[in-house]
Every structure is written in structure tokens, then in C-alpha cells.
Design an enzyme around this catalytic site. Structure first.
Site, PDB file in Angstrom:
ATOM      1  CE1 TYR A   3       8.202   8.953 -11.501  1.00  0.00           C
ATOM      2  CE2 TYR A   3       6.561   7.432 -12.091  1.00  0.00           C
ATOM      3  CZ  TYR A   3       7.991   8.047 -12.297  1.00  0.00           C
ATOM      4  OH  TYR A   3       8.825   7.842 -13.720  1.00  0.00           O
ATOM      5  CD  GLU A  45      -2.765  -1.582  -0.203  1.00  0.00           C
ATOM      6  OE1 GLU A  45      -3.021  -0.678  -0.867  1.00  0.00           O
ATOM      7  OE2 GLU A  45      -3.311  -2.491  -0.343  1.00  0.00           O
ATOM      8  CG  HIS A  89      -0.581   0.150  -4.386  1.00  0.00           C
ATOM      9  ND1 HIS A  89      -1.321  -0.944  -3.934  1.00  0.00           N
ATOM     10  CD2 HIS A  89       0.479  -0.661  -5.106  1.00  0.00           C
ATOM     11  CE1 HIS A  89      -1.157  -1.897  -4.399  1.00  0.00           C
ATOM     12  NE2 HIS A  89       0.073  -1.805  -5.224  1.00  0.00           N
TER      13      HIS A  89
HETATM   14 MN    MN Z   1      -4.508  -3.488  -1.530  1.00  0.00          MN
HETATM   15 FE    FE Z   2      -3.342  -0.728  -2.877  1.00  0.00          FE
END
Ligand code: MN
Ligand code: FE
Length: 361
Positions: free
Chosen positions: A138, A129, A132
Site C-alpha cells: 500500500y 505478517e 504488514h
Molecule cells: Mn512480526
Molecule cells: Fe511484521
């Protein structure tokens, strides 16, 4: 049974029975409290297997070139306003959502489970996570989106606010000192795991996954699309982590698996579906090239039924055909054999583009 080791003048006696009792006391919840993090012998083999799969899928956002995306973002002739809006909604929603999932793992689920191998895979899940969340940072910085605008989206876009509230309300109720010997609290945790794994990551992430990957198929925002493909691959493992965790929790605490509780979970999924459909209509207020609102809405019904069946619950719609079969194919990143070979050159290209971008400012 005892085994003794004679080493020099000392004798060490190791008690096999004690070790076996410790293994038997490994539980999803209310198991042996230990600080020793003893993974072996593994009781929940799936969690170790998934940990290894997840680790093998590791990716870094900055390995993905953003040059084409930047060019398209800046040129009104290359992509439409509707397409740009989908990207804004994707970045706005996921910037909040990834953090919420990570926080729930670290402060609720990983705190409450007791078997070390479960904590191991949840640690990896939380780390993904973070990756992500970093990939969104970014994207935002590459495209030059004002970060305050992104923050404003979680507060000002009503359908994002509602989706976030739907999950945070089941997270806030559960913190580390909750008494998990009480059936009502066991249900709260099971519901949390169901909501985060099957309703949120498993269903409410899929409207945007579908829309962004549909743009990617048309060569629009290829860098963002590539990051979402990797994210989607990670999410499919997260859904599986939470599905297994849910099933084992239920298996070890059968008293909570009542007809009433099952129906409560199905109705919770129904609520998740409704929130996601409203959100899709905000992401795609009009049909655009290759993007039909109805298909994405139907896809949510389809995927929600798969999630319900995955945890032994009856589907809500039943018999729906997948309106977006290409999405399943796009998830299969293993087909791209030259990914790792291509990585170094891609990375160099991306750095070169970053230099060019700095010059522009
Ligand atoms: Mn996830
Ligand atoms: Fe995620």
C-alpha cells in the site's frame, strides 16, 4: 473414570482418564500428534491470551490516509533526500523481512510445535505478517515507487542481503520432517525461535522503527508513520509469543540449556547487533535534522540487552540507558482513544485522495 450418556436407545461412554492423558501429552514439541485441534483444556494459557490481544489490535492498511505522505514524497522542499532514503530503506527491508518471518512461522515453527493453542496463536502471527506485507504494498503503490526498485533493494543493498541471510540460514535447515527427539535438532529449533523473535523482530526491526517514527514525530510521512506504529505494536506481541514459546520449549527440554548453548545464543545476538548497526549506517549515512546515527546505534545495544534478559540470558553491553525514551511512549497506542471513532472519516478521506491520485496519472 468413565461417564456415560444415555440418549434414547444409545449409550455413549466418555473416558475422563483418556482425556486427561491427552492433556498431559500436550507439549511444545514431541507432544500428541492430532488433527483434531482441540484447544481445551488450555495448557499454554499465555498463547490464548496473546491470540486475543493480537486479534483485538486488528488493523487494515487502507484505513490509513496517505495524502500528506504523497504530497511530501513529491515535493523536494517538504522533505530532504536523506529522509526520503530512510523511507526507501524501510520499505525495501520490510518488504522482504515480513515475508521471511511469515514463511518461517508457517513452514517451520507452526509445523513443528504440537499443542493446538500454540498453533492458534502462530496462525494469527503469520496473518499479521501478511497484513504488514500488505501495508508495504500500500505504501509503495501510494507513493508511486517502482516495485522493481523495491525488489532490487533486497538484492543490491549489501546490508539488507546480510540481514536476510542471517535469518534465512536458520530457517532453511529446519523443515517439517526433522527429528525433534535429537538434542541437536531441539537446539536448532530453539535457536530459530530465538533468532526470529529476539534477534530479528526484537532487535533488527528497531533501527528502522526508530528512524521512521522519529520522522513521524516531526510530522513527516504521517501515514507511513502510523502504519509503522501499528506494526510496532504487533511486533511487540510477536516478540512475546516467541519469548514464551522459547521459555516453555527450554522448560520442557532442560537438557539443551547448557552453558555452551547459552553462549552460542549470546554470540548470535552479537552478530545480529553488528548487522543492524551496519544497516543503520546505510539508512542514515549522514546525521539529518533530529536524526543522530549514534543514538540509533546505541538504541540497538540497549534493546538487544532487554531481549537477552527477557529469555534469561546475560546482557552483552550492560547498563546502557535508553537513548530514545520517546519511542517507548510512541508504542503506547492505547492512549489514542479516538482511533476507532476517527477511522470511518479517515477511511473516506483516504478514498477521496485515491481518486485524486488516479486523476494525476
Ligand atoms: Mn512480526
Ligand atoms: Fe511484521
Amino acid at each position: 473414570m468413565q461417564k456415560s450418556f444415555q440418549v434414547g436407545a444409545k449409550t455413549f461412554i466418555l473416558d475422563q482418564d483418556k482425556a486427561e492423558a491427552a492433556f498431559a501429552a500436550k507439549k511444545v514439541i514431541n507432544g500428541r500428534e492430532t488433527m483434531t485441534f482441540n484447544l481445551l483444556p488450555l495448557k499454554y494459557q499465555w498463547s490464548y491470551d496473546l491470540y486475543r490481544t493480537m486479534k483485538a489490535n486488528h488493523w487494515e492498511p487502507e484505513d490509513i490516509p496517505m495524502g500528506k505522505d504523497i504530497e511530501q514524497w513529491r515535493d523536494a522542499k517538504l522533505v530532504s533526500d536523506v529522509e526520503r532514503w530512510i523511507i526507501r530503506m524501510g520499505i525495501g527491508y520490510f518488504s522482504a523481512a515480513e515475508g521471511i518471518v511469515g514463511d518461517n512461522i508457517q513452514h517451520v515453527v507452526r509445523e513443528l510445535v504440537t499443542a493446538p493453542e500454540l498453533k492458534l496463536v502462530l496462525g494469527r502471527h503469520a496473518h499479521e505478517e501478511n497484513i504488514h506485507a500488505d501495508s508495504l504494498l500500500y505504501m509503495i503503490s501510494s507513493l508511486g515507487i517502482n516495485p522493481h526498485e523495491c525488489e532490487a533493494m533486497f538484492e543490491d543493498v549489501d546490508t539488507i542481503v546480510k540481514k536476510n541471510e542471517f535469518v534465512t540460514r536458520i530457517s532453511k535447515d529446519l523443515r517439517r520432517d526433522i527429528d525433534l527427539t535429537k538434542p541437536e535438532n531441539k537446539k536448532l529449533l530453539a535457536k530459530n525461535i530465538f533468532v526470529f523473535g529476539q534477534c530479528m523482530e526484537g532487535t533488527q526491526f528497531y533501527g528502522l522503527f526508530g528512524m521512521i517514527l522519529s520522522l513521524y514525530r516531526q510530522n513527516k510521512f504521517p501515514g507511513i508513520g502510523q502504519m509503522f506504529r501499528y506494526t510496532l505494536r504487533d511486533e511487540s506481541n510477536h516478540i512475546e509469543v516467541f519469548r514464551n514459546l522459547f521459555m516453555d520449549l527450554i522448560e520442557e527440554n532442560r537438557e539443551i540449556w547448557t552453558a555452551e548453548f547459552k553462549e552460542e545464543l549470546r554470540q548470535t545476538m552479537a552478530e545480529a547487533i553488528q548487522l543492524e548497526k551496519d544497516f543503520i549506517r546505510d539508512c542514515l549515512p549522514v546525521n539529518a535534522v533530529g536524526l543522530a546515527v549514534d543514538e540509533f546505534v546505541t538504541y540497538i545495544d540497549y534493546i538487544a540487552d532487554r531481549r537477552l534478559e527477557g529469555v534469561g540470558l546475560a546482557p552483552l553491553s550492560g547498563g546502557i540507558k535508553n537513548p530514545l525514551p520517546w519511542l517507548a511512549e510512541m508504542m503506547d497506542i492505547k492512549k489514542e482513544q479516538n482511533f476507532f471513532e476517527g477511522r470511518v472519516t479517515e477511511y473516506q478521506k483516504a478514498s477521496a485522495l485515491n481518486v485524486a491520485k488516479d486523476d494525476d496519472l
